[in-house]
Design an enzyme around this catalytic site. Sequence first.
Site, PDB file in Angstrom:
ATOM      1  N   CYS A 174       1.270   1.349  53.706  1.00 33.20           N
ATOM      2  CA  CYS A 174       2.747   1.168  54.256  1.00 33.20           C
ATOM      3  C   CYS A 174       3.003   2.725  54.783  1.00 33.20           C
ATOM      4  CB  CYS A 174       3.717   1.089  53.073  1.00 33.20           C
ATOM      5  SG  CYS A 174       3.415  -0.372  52.275  1.00 33.20           S
ATOM      6  N   HIS A 186      10.500   4.411  53.475  1.00 33.46           N
ATOM      7  CA  HIS A 186       9.961   3.057  53.384  1.00 33.46           C
ATOM      8  C   HIS A 186      10.601   2.258  52.279  1.00 33.46           C
ATOM      9  CE1 HIS A 186       7.138   0.155  52.767  1.00 33.46           C
ATOM     10  NE2 HIS A 186       6.812   0.231  51.617  1.00 33.46           N
ATOM     11  N   ASN A 212       9.712  -5.640  51.443  1.00 28.63           N
ATOM     12  CA  ASN A 212       8.746  -4.608  51.742  1.00 28.63           C
ATOM     13  C   ASN A 212       8.138  -5.214  52.988  1.00 28.63           C
ATOM     14  OD1 ASN A 212       6.748  -2.755  52.060  1.00 28.63           O
ATOM     15  ND2 ASN A 212       6.404  -2.714  49.850  1.00 28.63           N
TER      16      ASN A 212
HETATM   17  N1  COA Z   1      10.297 -12.571  37.945  1.00 28.08           N
HETATM   18  C1  COA Z   1      10.445 -12.412  36.718  1.00 28.08           C
HETATM   19  N2  COA Z   1       9.733 -11.656  35.884  1.00 28.08           N
HETATM   20  C2  COA Z   1       8.619 -11.003  36.326  1.00 28.08           C
HETATM   21  C3  COA Z   1       8.575 -10.783  37.844  1.00 28.08           C
HETATM   22  C4  COA Z   1       9.284 -11.812  38.474  1.00 28.08           C
HETATM   23  N3  COA Z   1       9.092 -11.758  39.813  1.00 28.08           N
HETATM   24  N4  COA Z   1       7.615 -10.152  37.959  1.00 28.08           N
HETATM   25  C5  COA Z   1       7.076  -9.593  36.680  1.00 28.08           C
HETATM   26  N5  COA Z   1       7.876 -10.199  35.846  1.00 28.08           N
HETATM   27  C6  COA Z   1       7.672  -9.978  34.458  1.00 28.08           C
HETATM   28  C7  COA Z   1       6.524  -9.358  33.973  1.00 28.08           C
HETATM   29  O1  COA Z   1       5.391 -10.599  33.648  1.00 28.08           O
HETATM   30  C8  COA Z   1       6.686  -8.811  32.614  1.00 28.08           C
HETATM   31  O2  COA Z   1       6.935  -9.806  31.665  1.00 28.08           O
HETATM   32  P1  COA Z   1       6.299  -9.546  30.158  1.00 28.08           P
HETATM   33  O3  COA Z   1       7.187  -8.376  29.816  1.00 28.08           O
HETATM   34  O4  COA Z   1       6.874 -10.765  29.419  1.00 28.08           O
HETATM   35  O5  COA Z   1       4.969  -9.230  30.161  1.00 28.08           O
HETATM   36  C9  COA Z   1       8.312  -8.070  32.881  1.00 28.08           C
HETATM   37  O6  COA Z   1       8.655  -8.792  34.044  1.00 28.08           O
HETATM   38  C10 COA Z   1       8.015  -6.866  33.186  1.00 28.08           C
HETATM   39  O7  COA Z   1       6.825  -6.512  34.356  1.00 28.08           O
HETATM   40  P2  COA Z   1       6.875  -5.116  34.850  1.00 28.08           P
HETATM   41  O8  COA Z   1       5.757  -5.141  35.727  1.00 28.08           O
HETATM   42  O9  COA Z   1       6.617  -4.092  33.799  1.00 28.08           O
HETATM   43  O10 COA Z   1       7.969  -4.993  35.699  1.00 28.08           O
HETATM   44  P3  COA Z   1       8.766  -3.573  36.255  1.00 28.08           P
HETATM   45  O11 COA Z   1       9.741  -3.365  36.002  1.00 28.08           O
HETATM   46  O12 COA Z   1       7.767  -2.447  36.417  1.00 28.08           O
HETATM   47  O13 COA Z   1       8.940  -4.305  37.897  1.00 28.08           O
HETATM   48  C11 COA Z   1       8.056  -4.318  39.976  1.00 28.08           C
HETATM   49  C12 COA Z   1       7.996  -4.720  38.416  1.00 28.08           C
HETATM   50  C13 COA Z   1       6.957  -4.479  40.603  1.00 28.08           C
HETATM   51  C14 COA Z   1       9.140  -4.556  40.622  1.00 28.08           C
HETATM   52  C15 COA Z   1       7.975  -2.601  40.017  1.00 28.08           C
HETATM   53  O14 COA Z   1       6.999  -2.157  39.124  1.00 28.08           O
HETATM   54  C16 COA Z   1       8.035  -1.746  41.229  1.00 28.08           C
HETATM   55  O15 COA Z   1       8.863  -1.944  41.924  1.00 28.08           O
HETATM   56  N6  COA Z   1       6.735  -1.206  41.419  1.00 28.08           N
HETATM   57  C17 COA Z   1       6.671  -0.505  42.545  1.00 28.08           C
HETATM   58  C18 COA Z   1       6.156  -1.781  43.802  1.00 28.08           C
HETATM   59  C19 COA Z   1       5.905  -1.190  45.014  1.00 28.08           C
HETATM   60  O16 COA Z   1       7.048  -0.647  45.689  1.00 28.08           O
HETATM   61  N7  COA Z   1       4.824  -1.584  45.598  1.00 28.08           N
HETATM   62  C20 COA Z   1       4.879  -1.352  47.045  1.00 28.08           C
HETATM   63  C21 COA Z   1       4.231  -0.116  47.488  1.00 28.08           C
HETATM   64  S1  COA Z   1       4.045   0.309  49.094  1.00 28.08           S
END
Ligand code: COA
Length: 312
Positions: free
Chosen positions: A113, A239, A269
């Site tokens: 990215c 980004h 994204n």
């Molecule tokens: N819908 C509903 N629930 C979801 C989900 C979705 N799309 N995706 C994950 N979950 C669930 C998980 O399974 C987990 O459930 P559990 O507690 O029963 O195991 C719960 O939500 C929490 O998951 P977690 O991964 O801890 O969530 P989070 O608060 O960290 O949010 C992201 C996940 C991906 C949104 C977040 O980590 C993020 O934005 N990270 C950066 C990613 C990014 O920017 N990537 C690109 C970089 S270039």
Amino acid sequence: MKGLKIVSTGRALPAKVVTNDDMSKLVETSDEWIATRTGIRTRHFCEGEKQSDLAEQAARRALEHGKIDPKDLCACIVATVTPDHSAPTSACLLQQRLGLPEDIPCFDMNVGCTGFIYALQVARGFLLQSGRPHALVIGAESLSRITDFTDRGTCVLFGDGAGAAVVKLEEDSLYACTLGARGDAEAIFIEGPGSERPYIHMDGQKVFRFAVEAVPHCIHVLLEETGLSLEDIDWFVPHQANKRIIDHVAKKLKVPNEKFYQNMMHYGNTSAASIPIALDEMAEQGLLKQGQKILCVGFGAGLTWGGALLEW
Ligand code: COA
């Protein structure tokens, strides 16, 4: 010092718009979960269009907006993790389709990215060597092609699109750039074509922690190098991975949130395309005024990070 100036921009998005409700028909998720965790409401997915088609359309628009003659280009660089093919590259396809000169470098770069920022700096290198005045820099992605639509942790995050910029050197114009990398195959891993699961795998929380460190780091390095302060910056163009990352950084730096441009709600994204799409949208809306100081900052797979500070 010769600074880098953006002469004109363009963007292209596939016609198909996919809402969070549409995503909830594919995986167990909801509009509420996606919007509160990421800020994303809709994204565009290719349906027939290829990554090179989006790159071409965005590039044509940037060339038209700036009334640029392709003969005046000294390089064509496409930042992407999703080229149509390993060879020919999308940049070579553009050489043919846009009728670019044959005696200039045309190539793709894979920097996740952060690709557009790296590509700006590489373009500056070619401009410094070349007798031709302009370079074409594109970020273009078809991420839906490498998205696992059974993995709710990743499939709701990404979108397809392209953004392009024509750049030139300008005497005594502000410009600074910082680039970095740290090999990490656990945070974000894309196995790629030919593999059984060619999809994006991601440790969301690890990437989140990385992003909220990398973005302020780039901003501080650029301010230190130029002797400017946060208040001197008119626009931060980060980004567009996640609203929570951007809000977190704005709060940490005590910068008004409105100075951080955000459009991930519409596109998700789009990886290397997100910053040039944002710049084109901002230019179209008249948000960017001549002389304003713009700080673009990216982070992503690799891991990689980078920032560019320039004058509009
Ligand atoms: N819908 C509903 N629930 C979801 C989900 C979705 N799309 N995706 C994950 N979950 C669930 C998980 O399974 C987990 O459930 P559990 O507690 O029963 O195991 C719960 O939500 C929490 O998951 P977690 O991964 O801890 O969530 P989070 O608060 O960290 O949010 C992201 C996940 C991906 C949104 C977040 O980590 C993020 O934005 N990270 C950066 C990613 C990014 O920017 N990537 C690109 C970089 S270039």
